[in-house]
Design a protein around this motif. Structure first.
Motif, mmCIF file in Angstrom:
data_model
loop_
_atom_site.group_PDB
_atom_site.id
_atom_site.type_symbol
_atom_site.label_atom_id
_atom_site.label_comp_id
_atom_site.label_asym_id
_atom_site.label_seq_id
_atom_site.Cartn_x
_atom_site.Cartn_y
_atom_site.Cartn_z
ATOM 1 N N UNK A 279 -66.188 10.724 -77.590
ATOM 2 C CA UNK A 279 -67.594 10.333 -77.517
ATOM 3 C C UNK A 279 -67.818 9.024 -76.781
ATOM 4 N N UNK A 280 -66.874 8.102 -76.911
ATOM 5 C CA UNK A 280 -67.121 6.747 -76.408
ATOM 6 C C UNK A 280 -66.192 6.347 -75.268
ATOM 7 N N UNK A 281 -64.906 6.607 -75.402
ATOM 8 C CA UNK A 281 -64.001 6.227 -74.342
ATOM 9 C C UNK A 281 -62.691 5.662 -74.866
ATOM 10 N N UNK A 282 -61.784 5.391 -73.932
ATOM 11 C CA UNK A 282 -60.426 4.981 -74.306
ATOM 12 C C UNK A 282 -60.410 3.601 -74.967
ATOM 13 N N UNK A 283 -61.133 2.624 -74.440
ATOM 14 C CA UNK A 283 -61.030 1.252 -74.963
ATOM 15 C C UNK A 283 -61.670 1.146 -76.352
ATOM 16 N N UNK A 284 -62.748 1.829 -76.605
ATOM 17 C CA UNK A 284 -63.303 1.848 -77.953
ATOM 18 C C UNK A 284 -62.317 2.507 -78.916
ATOM 19 N N UNK A 285 -61.666 3.617 -78.458
ATOM 20 C CA UNK A 285 -60.670 4.289 -79.299
ATOM 21 C C UNK A 285 -59.472 3.392 -79.550
ATOM 22 N N UNK A 286 -59.112 2.529 -78.596
ATOM 23 C CA UNK A 286 -57.992 1.606 -78.782
ATOM 24 C C UNK A 286 -58.283 0.608 -79.902
ATOM 25 N N UNK A 287 -59.502 0.053 -79.917
ATOM 26 C CA UNK A 287 -59.873 -0.891 -80.983
ATOM 27 C C UNK A 287 -59.836 -0.198 -82.334
ATOM 28 N N UNK A 288 -60.361 1.025 -82.395
ATOM 29 C CA UNK A 288 -60.342 1.792 -83.649
ATOM 30 C C UNK A 288 -58.893 2.098 -84.054
ATOM 31 N N UNK A 289 -58.024 2.388 -83.060
ATOM 32 C CA UNK A 289 -56.611 2.673 -83.368
ATOM 33 C C UNK A 289 -55.926 1.469 -84.008
ATOM 34 N N UNK A 290 -56.200 0.290 -83.482
ATOM 35 C CA UNK A 290 -55.577 -0.919 -84.049
ATOM 36 C C UNK A 290 -56.021 -1.122 -85.495
ATOM 37 N N UNK A 291 -57.331 -0.955 -85.743
ATOM 38 C CA UNK A 291 -57.820 -1.108 -87.120
ATOM 39 C C UNK A 291 -57.233 -0.030 -88.020
ATOM 40 N N UNK A 292 -57.099 1.219 -87.499
ATOM 41 C CA UNK A 292 -56.524 2.296 -88.309
ATOM 42 C C UNK A 292 -55.086 1.982 -88.707
ATOM 43 N N UNK A 293 -54.288 1.438 -87.768
ATOM 44 C CA UNK A 293 -52.899 1.063 -88.088
ATOM 45 C C UNK A 293 -52.873 -0.043 -89.138
ATOM 46 N N UNK A 294 -53.800 -0.995 -89.000
ATOM 47 C CA UNK A 294 -53.848 -2.086 -89.982
ATOM 48 C C UNK A 294 -54.211 -1.556 -91.362
ATOM 49 N N UNK A 295 -55.175 -0.613 -91.438
ATOM 50 C CA UNK A 295 -55.552 -0.040 -92.732
ATOM 51 C C UNK A 295 -54.402 0.746 -93.355
ATOM 52 N N UNK A 296 -53.671 1.512 -92.531
ATOM 53 C CA UNK A 296 -52.513 2.254 -93.062
ATOM 54 C C UNK A 296 -51.485 1.299 -93.656
ATOM 55 N N UNK A 297 -51.219 0.218 -92.921
ATOM 56 C CA UNK A 297 -50.213 -0.734 -93.394
ATOM 57 C C UNK A 297 -50.692 -1.437 -94.659
ATOM 58 N N UNK A 298 -51.991 -1.782 -94.718
ATOM 59 C CA UNK A 298 -52.502 -2.594 -95.816
ATOM 60 C C UNK A 298 -52.667 -1.775 -97.094
#
Length: 490
Positions: free
Chosen positions: A60-79
């Motif tokens: 829906x939005x693009x690669x760079x928006x998905x990259x920011x969401x990916x970083x937060x998703x990895x942080x949530x998994x770890x936390x």
């Protein structure tokens, strides 16, 4: 001016949109992560949900928006889901594997999505362009052919394609028409394109220049200012060229039809006049003959009667030519199929015309006394009489007139040669047109311009043709060629 067209506003709007899309994806990831922790989910289903969010964000939005969401998703998994819980351990290999999986998925999906969106956008543009070209082709068929085409075409093209400006140069009229806003330096772009004979693209000024060609002929040029692909511009130029050529053809046909109607009206008037004159001419000739029969006329009276008879004969001959011309043009005259001896025909015509040759001696040269032809003796006699009459009128005083006849390649050729003013090359075909007289000789003698047109039609009625050659040293020679068997040899 629209706000979307201001570069600064558009740039701020793009940045705000990027931030908003990124925050929306991050909010969904954070909500899923907290909910999964509260509900005691393990990392597998939550990771799959995070992957769906990343893929959706990439689509829906693009690669760079998905990259920011990916970083937060990895942080949530770890936390929330990797021990020790509620603690960030960025160096854990699981985080890098998850981040790599998210990033690869985002990259692949965003590329595929971008390609599909681009293809969809191009297809939509092509469909729109085809609809616009179809509307233009249909609209050009409805333009008023009685009005100049340039103003109509420029308005049509600008309206249909929503362009900033359109300019068309019509080579037929020499007129340059414009629609839209053009600066003074751009007024003659279409004319310059036509005379430079080259297409051009100016990306800085967003203008496209195209020659308007129909086959190998260039009928004008067009300049377009706006956002159109080169392919659409070329197709548009082709339609404009066809429309211009159609208008030119209609204009020519209108002029030809008007000329034909004028010629038919003039011919009808003259033919009616010829019929009307025939009756009083007959009465005049009868009366002059009666005066001779009365007798007791003195010399001046005899001269006057002779003048009346001679001039009435000339008028009668002119009327006969007019009527014969009308019948030939209307294909209402049935040709005779007489067996004509050429030597006898030429000799008879010379005898009849000898008194009207104005002191010009006549030399006769018939190569074969037994030469014959099948045709209408009256029409052929009239053609030779006209040639001799022309020679008598336009020869220099005292110059000899030569009449010749011979056979050549299954044709019979007859010619009348004299020395007089040279007929210009541009007039050698036109003098055989009805009522046309050459500028160089029309002041030498009175005439109507009918005789030679009658000769031409008489020749064509016999499947032959008439022509003239003229040279200052060799003189002027009129030719009449006729097929011997009534058909032109192949």
């Amino acid at each position: 001016m629209k706000i979307a067209n201001i570069p600064g506003v558009r740039g701020r709007r793009t940045r705000y949109q990027f931030i908003g899309e990124s925050l929306a994806g991050c909010w969904v990831v954070a909500l899923l992560g907290f909910s999964g922790y509260i509900l005691h989910f393990n990392s597998a289903p939550v990771g799959f949900l995070f992957l769906l969010v990343v893929v959706t964000e990439a689509i829906l939005c693009g690669f760079w928006q998905a990259t920011i969401v990916s970083i937060l998703a990895c942080a949530c998994l770890d936390y929330f889901f990797y021990p020790p819980y509620l603690t960030l351990n960025i160096g854990d290999p699981q985080d890098w594997v998850a981040l790599g999986a998210f990033e690869i998925s985002a990259l692949v999906v965003s590329r595929v999505s971008s390609r599909e969106q681009r293809s969809t956008h191009e297809a939509a543009l092509q469909r729109t362009a085809m609809e616009q070209l179809y509307e233009l082709s249909r609209s050009t068929l409805l333009i008023n052919l009685h009005q100049p085409p340039g103003p109509q075409l420029t308005q049509l093209i600008r309206r249909i394609f929503e362009l900033e400006g359109v300019a068309i140069f019509d080579a037929n009229s020499g007129q340059c028409d414009r629609a839209g806003d053009w600066s003074e330096t751009q007024f003659d772009l279409a004319k310059e394109c036509f005379f430079l004979h080259s297409d051009d693209e100016d990306l800085a000024a967003r203008t496209s220049q195209r020659l308007l060609r129909v086959g190998t002929n260039t009928v004008g040029a067009i300049v377009i200012r706006g956002d159109l692909s080169p392919l659409v511009t070329d197709a548009l130029a082709s339609l404009a060229a066809i429309a211009l050529d159609r208008c030119v053809s209609f204009e020519k046909e209108s002029r030809i039809e008007a000329a034909h109607q004028s010629e038919r009206l003039r011919a009808a008037v003259l033919d009616s006049l010829a019929h009307a004159v025939k009756t009083p001419l007959t009465a005049i000739q009868t009366a002059s003959s009666g005066l001779r029969e009365v007798g007791s006329l003195n010399d001046p009276q005899v001269s006057l009667v002779s003048l009346i008879e001679e001039e009435s004969s000339q008028l009668n001959l002119l009327c006969t030519r007019l009527l014969q011309t009308a019948k030939l043009e209307a294909n209402q005259m049935s040709l005779g199929k007489d067996e004509i001896a050429i030597a006898d025909l030429v000799s008879k015509v010379i005898r009849e015309q000898s008194s009207r040759m104005a002191g010009h001696p006549i030399e006769l040269a018939v190569a074969d006394p037994g030469l014959t032809i099948e045709g209408d003796i009256e029409l052929l006699s009239m053609a030779l009489v006209q040639f001799l009459d022309n020679a008598a009128k336009y020869s220099y005083p005292g110059m000899e007139v030569k009449v010749a006849a011979w056979e050549s390649h299954a044709e019979v050729l007859m010619s009348v040669h004299n020395f007089g003013p040279t007929i210009p090359i541009k007039d050698r075909d036109r003098i055989f047109q009805r009522f046309y007289r050459s500028d160089g000789s029309k002041d030498m003698a009175a005439g109507t311009g009918i005789g030679l047109s009658t000769v031409k039609m008489a020749a064509e009625a016999h499947q032959g043709h008439a022509w003239v050659i003229s040279d200052a040293q060799e003189g002027t020679t009129f030719f009449l060629s006729l097929p011997q068997n009534g058909r032109r040899p192949q």
